[in-house]
Design a protein around this motif. Sequence first.
Motif, PDB file in Angstrom:
ATOM      1  N   ALA A  12       0.833  -1.204   0.000  1.00 42.12           N
ATOM      2  CA  ALA A  12       0.000   0.000   0.000  1.00 42.12           C
ATOM      3  C   ALA A  12       0.866   1.251   0.000  1.00 42.12           C
ATOM      4  O   ALA A  12       0.597   2.223  -0.714  1.00 42.12           O
ATOM      5  CB  ALA A  12      -0.931  -0.004   1.203  1.00 42.12           C
ATOM      6  N   MET A  13       1.932   1.225   0.816  1.00 39.68           N
ATOM      7  CA  MET A  13       2.841   2.368   0.848  1.00 39.68           C
ATOM      8  C   MET A  13       3.518   2.560  -0.499  1.00 39.68           C
ATOM      9  O   MET A  13       3.695   3.684  -0.976  1.00 39.68           O
ATOM     10  CB  MET A  13       3.881   2.175   1.951  1.00 39.68           C
ATOM     11  N   GLY A  14       3.886   1.433  -1.116  1.00 39.63           N
ATOM     12  CA  GLY A  14       4.516   1.503  -2.429  1.00 39.63           C
ATOM     13  C   GLY A  14       3.572   2.066  -3.467  1.00 39.63           C
ATOM     14  O   GLY A  14       3.975   2.871  -4.322  1.00 39.63           O
ATOM     15  N   ASN A  15       2.304   1.668  -3.415  1.00 36.07           N
ATOM     16  CA  ASN A  15       1.317   2.199  -4.359  1.00 36.07           C
ATOM     17  C   ASN A  15       1.180   3.709  -4.217  1.00 36.07           C
ATOM     18  O   ASN A  15       1.013   4.420  -5.203  1.00 36.07           O
ATOM     19  CB  ASN A  15      -0.051   1.535  -4.109  1.00 36.07           C
ATOM     20  N   ARG A  16       1.234   4.190  -2.985  1.00 36.26           N
ATOM     21  CA  ARG A  16       1.090   5.628  -2.759  1.00 36.26           C
ATOM     22  C   ARG A  16       2.251   6.389  -3.421  1.00 36.26           C
ATOM     23  O   ARG A  16       2.036   7.400  -4.087  1.00 36.26           O
ATOM     24  CB  ARG A  16       1.051   5.925  -1.258  1.00 36.26           C
ATOM     25  N   ALA A  44       1.393   5.129 -13.133  1.00 33.00           N
ATOM     26  CA  ALA A  44       1.843   4.552 -11.865  1.00 33.00           C
ATOM     27  C   ALA A  44       1.849   3.028 -11.880  1.00 33.00           C
ATOM     28  O   ALA A  44       2.494   2.403 -11.029  1.00 33.00           O
ATOM     29  CB  ALA A  44       0.942   5.047 -10.736  1.00 33.00           C
ATOM     30  N   GLY A  45       1.115   2.435 -12.822  1.00 33.55           N
ATOM     31  CA  GLY A  45       1.041   0.975 -12.882  1.00 33.55           C
ATOM     32  C   GLY A  45       0.187   0.382 -11.778  1.00 33.55           C
ATOM     33  O   GLY A  45       0.430  -0.745 -11.323  1.00 33.55           O
ATOM     34  N   VAL A  46      -0.825   1.137 -11.332  1.00 31.29           N
ATOM     35  CA  VAL A  46      -1.737   0.651 -10.293  1.00 31.29           C
ATOM     36  C   VAL A  46      -3.165   0.877 -10.764  1.00 31.29           C
ATOM     37  O   VAL A  46      -3.408   1.507 -11.787  1.00 31.29           O
ATOM     38  CB  VAL A  46      -1.501   1.362  -8.944  1.00 31.29           C
ATOM     39  N   SER A  47      -4.134   0.377  -9.995  1.00 35.35           N
ATOM     40  CA  SER A  47      -5.531   0.526 -10.371  1.00 35.35           C
ATOM     41  C   SER A  47      -6.015   1.947 -10.092  1.00 35.35           C
ATOM     42  O   SER A  47      -5.480   2.653  -9.233  1.00 35.35           O
ATOM     43  CB  SER A  47      -6.400  -0.456  -9.586  1.00 35.35           C
ATOM     44  N   MET A  48      -7.052   2.360 -10.826  1.00 37.40           N
ATOM     45  CA  MET A  48      -7.636   3.679 -10.603  1.00 37.40           C
ATOM     46  C   MET A  48      -8.238   3.789  -9.208  1.00 37.40           C
ATOM     47  O   MET A  48      -8.254   4.879  -8.618  1.00 37.40           O
ATOM     48  CB  MET A  48      -8.692   3.978 -11.674  1.00 37.40           C
ATOM     49  N   ALA A  49      -8.719   2.674  -8.675  1.00 40.11           N
ATOM     50  CA  ALA A  49      -9.302   2.688  -7.333  1.00 40.11           C
ATOM     51  C   ALA A  49      -8.279   3.074  -6.274  1.00 40.11           C
ATOM     52  O   ALA A  49      -8.637   3.613  -5.218  1.00 40.11           O
ATOM     53  CB  ALA A  49      -9.895   1.316  -7.011  1.00 40.11           C
ATOM     54  N   PHE A  55      -5.671   8.893  -1.725  1.00 36.60           N
ATOM     55  CA  PHE A  55      -5.722  10.358  -1.745  1.00 36.60           C
ATOM     56  C   PHE A  55      -7.142  10.933  -1.720  1.00 36.60           C
ATOM     57  O   PHE A  55      -7.298  12.132  -1.509  1.00 36.60           O
ATOM     58  CB  PHE A  55      -4.980  10.889  -2.980  1.00 36.60           C
ATOM     59  N   GLY A  56      -8.108  10.112  -1.967  1.00 39.16           N
ATOM     60  CA  GLY A  56      -9.489  10.590  -1.918  1.00 39.16           C
ATOM     61  C   GLY A  56     -10.013  11.075  -3.250  1.00 39.16           C
ATOM     62  O   GLY A  56     -11.172  10.865  -3.590  1.00 39.16           O
ATOM     63  N   LEU A  61      -4.546  14.169  -5.142  1.00 38.50           N
ATOM     64  CA  LEU A  61      -3.302  13.532  -5.586  1.00 38.50           C
ATOM     65  C   LEU A  61      -2.469  14.503  -6.412  1.00 38.50           C
ATOM     66  O   LEU A  61      -1.255  14.644  -6.186  1.00 38.50           O
ATOM     67  CB  LEU A  61      -3.611  12.277  -6.401  1.00 38.50           C
ATOM     68  N   LEU A  62      -3.099  15.185  -7.364  1.00 34.91           N
ATOM     69  CA  LEU A  62      -2.344  16.121  -8.197  1.00 34.91           C
ATOM     70  C   LEU A  62      -1.781  17.273  -7.371  1.00 34.91           C
ATOM     71  O   LEU A  62      -0.662  17.730  -7.611  1.00 34.91           O
ATOM     72  CB  LEU A  62      -3.240  16.674  -9.315  1.00 34.91           C
ATOM     73  N   ASN A  63      -2.553  17.725  -6.387  1.00 34.99           N
ATOM     74  CA  ASN A  63      -2.054  18.798  -5.516  1.00 34.99           C
ATOM     75  C   ASN A  63      -0.805  18.351  -4.768  1.00 34.99           C
ATOM     76  O   ASN A  63       0.185  19.078  -4.686  1.00 34.99           O
ATOM     77  CB  ASN A  63      -3.128  19.212  -4.515  1.00 34.99           C
ATOM     78  N   ALA A  64      -0.858  17.134  -4.202  1.00 39.83           N
ATOM     79  CA  ALA A  64       0.295  16.619  -3.458  1.00 39.83           C
ATOM     80  C   ALA A  64       1.488  16.429  -4.385  1.00 39.83           C
ATOM     81  O   ALA A  64       2.630  16.747  -4.025  1.00 39.83           O
ATOM     82  CB  ALA A  64      -0.077  15.290  -2.790  1.00 39.83           C
TER      83      ALA A  64
END
Length: 212
Positions: A12-16, A44-49, A55-56, A61-64
Motif C-alpha cells: 500500500a505504501m509503495g502504491n502511494r 503509476a502501474g496501479v488501479s484507478m481505485a 488520496f481521496g 493527488l495532483l495537488n500533493a
Amino acid sequence: MHLCDLPGIIRAMGNREDLLAGAKQCLQGKGYARTTVRDIASAAGVSMAAIGYHFGSREELLNAALLQAIDEWGMEIGRAVAGAVDPAATPAEQYEATWAQIIRTFDTHRVLWVASVEAFVQAEHSPGLRRQIAAGQAEGRRGVTAGLLGTPEDAVPETATRTLGAVQMALLSGVMMQSLTDPDGAPSAAEILAGLRALVAVLERGQADQDS
C-alpha cells in the motif's frame, strides 16, 4: 498490527509513492487540467481505485504531486544556481547569473510552471491547497532572502523576509507570467538588473526632489 499484515501495508505504501511519481510524470507531460485518473493510474502501474484509497480524489493527488514536484524543482534550481554563480563575481553579476538560470527553467520546466499557475486557480476552491501554497510561499520568501543576503535561513530577520524576500518573490512571479505568455517580450536577466537599477534611480530622484 500482526506481522502477517506487513506485506499488504508495504504494498500500500509503495502504491502511494507510485501514484505520486505517476502524477508528477503526468504533470510534466500533460499539465494539471488535462491529466485524468486513467492517465495517473497508467503511469503509476496501479488501479484507478488506488487513487481514491490513498488520496481521496484526483485533485488531492495532483495537488500533493505538484507541491512535491515544486519542492524538487526548487532544490534542482538551487543546485544549478550555485554551480553557475562565480563566488568572485560582484553581487550584481551574481544576481544576474541567478536570473539567467531561473529564466532557462521557463523552457526546460515549462509544463511544471504552467501547472503551478493552474494550482493557484484550483486553490480558490480548495482551502487546504491554499494553505499549502501559502506555507510554500512563506518558505520561499525566507529562502530567497537568505540567498540574497548570504545568511542562514534561521538567521534571516522577519523584516527582510517581508520586504526583500516578498519583492523578490513578486518579481519572480511576474517574470514567470511574462515568460509563459510572451517569451520574446519577457525581460532577460540583464534587463531585469537594469530595470531594478532604473527603478532605484527613479525613487532616489524623487526623494532628492522632496529634499530640495
